[in-house]
Scaffold this motif. Structure first.
Motif, PDB file in Angstrom:
ATOM      1  N   ASN A 231      76.891  19.592 110.514  1.00  0.00           N
ATOM      2  CA  ASN A 231      76.800  18.279 109.887  1.00  0.00           C
ATOM      3  C   ASN A 231      75.415  17.676 110.021  1.00  0.00           C
ATOM      4  N   LEU A 232      75.046  16.829 109.058  1.00  0.00           N
ATOM      5  CA  LEU A 232      73.720  16.234 109.028  1.00  0.00           C
ATOM      6  C   LEU A 232      73.613  15.062 109.988  1.00  0.00           C
ATOM      7  N   ILE A 233      72.420  14.936 110.579  1.00  0.00           N
ATOM      8  CA  ILE A 233      72.101  13.796 111.431  1.00  0.00           C
ATOM      9  C   ILE A 233      71.082  12.961 110.674  1.00  0.00           C
ATOM     10  N   PHE A 234      71.423  11.695 110.407  1.00  0.00           N
ATOM     11  CA  PHE A 234      70.583  10.832 109.589  1.00  0.00           C
ATOM     12  C   PHE A 234      69.722   9.908 110.434  1.00  0.00           C
ATOM     13  N   GLY A 235      68.515   9.625 109.935  1.00  0.00           N
ATOM     14  CA  GLY A 235      67.711   8.543 110.461  1.00  0.00           C
ATOM     15  C   GLY A 235      68.182   7.225 109.869  1.00  0.00           C
ATOM     16  N   LYS A 236      67.576   6.117 110.343  1.00  0.00           N
ATOM     17  CA  LYS A 236      68.005   4.798 109.884  1.00  0.00           C
ATOM     18  C   LYS A 236      67.327   4.383 108.593  1.00  0.00           C
ATOM     19  N   GLY A 237      66.328   5.141 108.167  1.00  0.00           N
ATOM     20  CA  GLY A 237      65.706   4.876 106.882  1.00  0.00           C
ATOM     21  C   GLY A 237      64.461   4.032 106.939  1.00  0.00           C
ATOM     22  N   THR A 238      63.671   4.131 105.875  1.00  0.00           N
ATOM     23  CA  THR A 238      62.504   3.272 105.655  1.00  0.00           C
ATOM     24  C   THR A 238      62.736   2.526 104.354  1.00  0.00           C
ATOM     25  N   LYS A 239      62.678   1.198 104.433  1.00  0.00           N
ATOM     26  CA  LYS A 239      62.848   0.378 103.238  1.00  0.00           C
ATOM     27  C   LYS A 239      61.484   0.162 102.598  1.00  0.00           C
ATOM     28  N   LEU A 240      61.317   0.705 101.406  1.00  0.00           N
ATOM     29  CA  LEU A 240      60.056   0.617 100.685  1.00  0.00           C
ATOM     30  C   LEU A 240      60.145  -0.442  99.594  1.00  0.00           C
ATOM     31  N   SER A 241      59.156  -1.332  99.573  1.00  0.00           N
ATOM     32  CA  SER A 241      59.050  -2.334  98.508  1.00  0.00           C
ATOM     33  C   SER A 241      57.694  -2.162  97.838  1.00  0.00           C
ATOM     34  N   VAL A 242      57.703  -2.019  96.533  1.00  0.00           N
ATOM     35  CA  VAL A 242      56.474  -1.867  95.773  1.00  0.00           C
ATOM     36  C   VAL A 242      56.339  -3.066  94.843  1.00  0.00           C
ATOM     37  N   LYS A 243      55.275  -3.845  95.044  1.00  0.00           N
ATOM     38  CA  LYS A 243      55.071  -5.050  94.253  1.00  0.00           C
ATOM     39  C   LYS A 243      54.135  -4.772  93.088  1.00  0.00           C
ATOM     40  N   PRO A 244      54.444  -5.370  91.936  1.00  0.00           N
ATOM     41  CA  PRO A 244      53.574  -5.127  90.767  1.00  0.00           C
ATOM     42  C   PRO A 244      52.261  -5.866  90.885  1.00  0.00           C
TER      43      PRO A 244
END
Lengths: 112, 114
Positions: B101-114
């Motif tokens: 089974n996969l072990i997940f990280g908590k993630g990176t939230k990416l925001s790209v502004k125009p």
């Protein structure tokens, strides 16, 4: 191509009520099936997985149970919901244990 | 204990500003490393699988690389539609009772502004 369906998308249930979330996969046979819960800041937690009909493995003890009555159907249940059962529930499948997981669009469960 | 750590937790970029997301892992024999993109209120969408150190995969503005201890997701000239949470997961080389089974990280939230 394979698709995964999960419903409902959102659900609000009172404490003590039962729960049934359903997931089906199309376009493949004998998939490995998974239920995850995602809580803010805690990442994806594996709840149950199944490698075949009637075969269920639980990763963490909890108030939930899972069943696989048909090859491509996976159900997450509870007899009595707790406030702590609130969260985002995700169903996923993969062809075998060497393949990537593919997720459904999840169910947002709020227990009030 | 097998573990996945992603950094930063959140990243804000201007449109066109290239950057990288990091996924560090400790696992007993890596069998595969997976990258996913998750939009708000949706399930994660599979992006890449990497199997061995030195491997690279590309998709549009995204390129994933792998070393023996970490993986990077490089984003070149990002656009606002690249805004999402990016998840990393590893699969250990042993199966044992967990069926790989996969072990997940908590993630990176990416925001790209125009």
């Amino acid at each position: 191509s394979q698709t995964i369906h999960q419903w409902p998308a959102t659900l609000v249930q009172p404490v003590g009520s039962p729960l049934s979330l359903e997931c089906t996969v199309e376009g493949t046979s004998n998939p490995n099936l998974y239920w995850y819960r995602q809580a803010a800041g805690r990442g994806l937690q594996l709840l149950f997985y199944s490698v075949g009909i009637g075969q269920i493995s639980s990763e963490v003890p909890q108030n939930l149970s899972a069943s696989r009555p048909q090859d491509r159907q996976f159900i997450l249940s509870s007899k009595k919901l707790l406030l702590s059962d609130s969260g985002f529930y995700l169903c996923a499948w993969r062809r075998d244990r060497n393949s990537p997981l593919h997720f459904g669009n999840g169910t947002r469960l709020t227990v009030t | 204990e097998d573990q996945v750590t992603q950094s930063p937790e959140a990243l804000r970029l201007q449109e066109g500003e290239s950057s990288s997301l990091n996924c560090s892992y400790t696992v007993s024999g890596l069998r595969g490393l997976f990258w996913y993109r998750q939009d708000p209120g949706k399930g994660p969408e599979f992006l890449f699988t990497l199997y061995s150190a030195g491997e690279e995969k590309e998709k549009e503005r995204l390129k994933a690389t792998l070393t023996k201890k970490e993986s990077f997701l490089h984003i070149t000239a990002p656009k606002p539609e690249d805004s999402a949470t990016y998840l990393c997961a590893v699969q250990a080389g042993y199966y044992g009772g967990s069926q790989g089974n996969l072990i997940f990280g908590k993630g990176t939230k990416l925001s790209v502004k125009p």
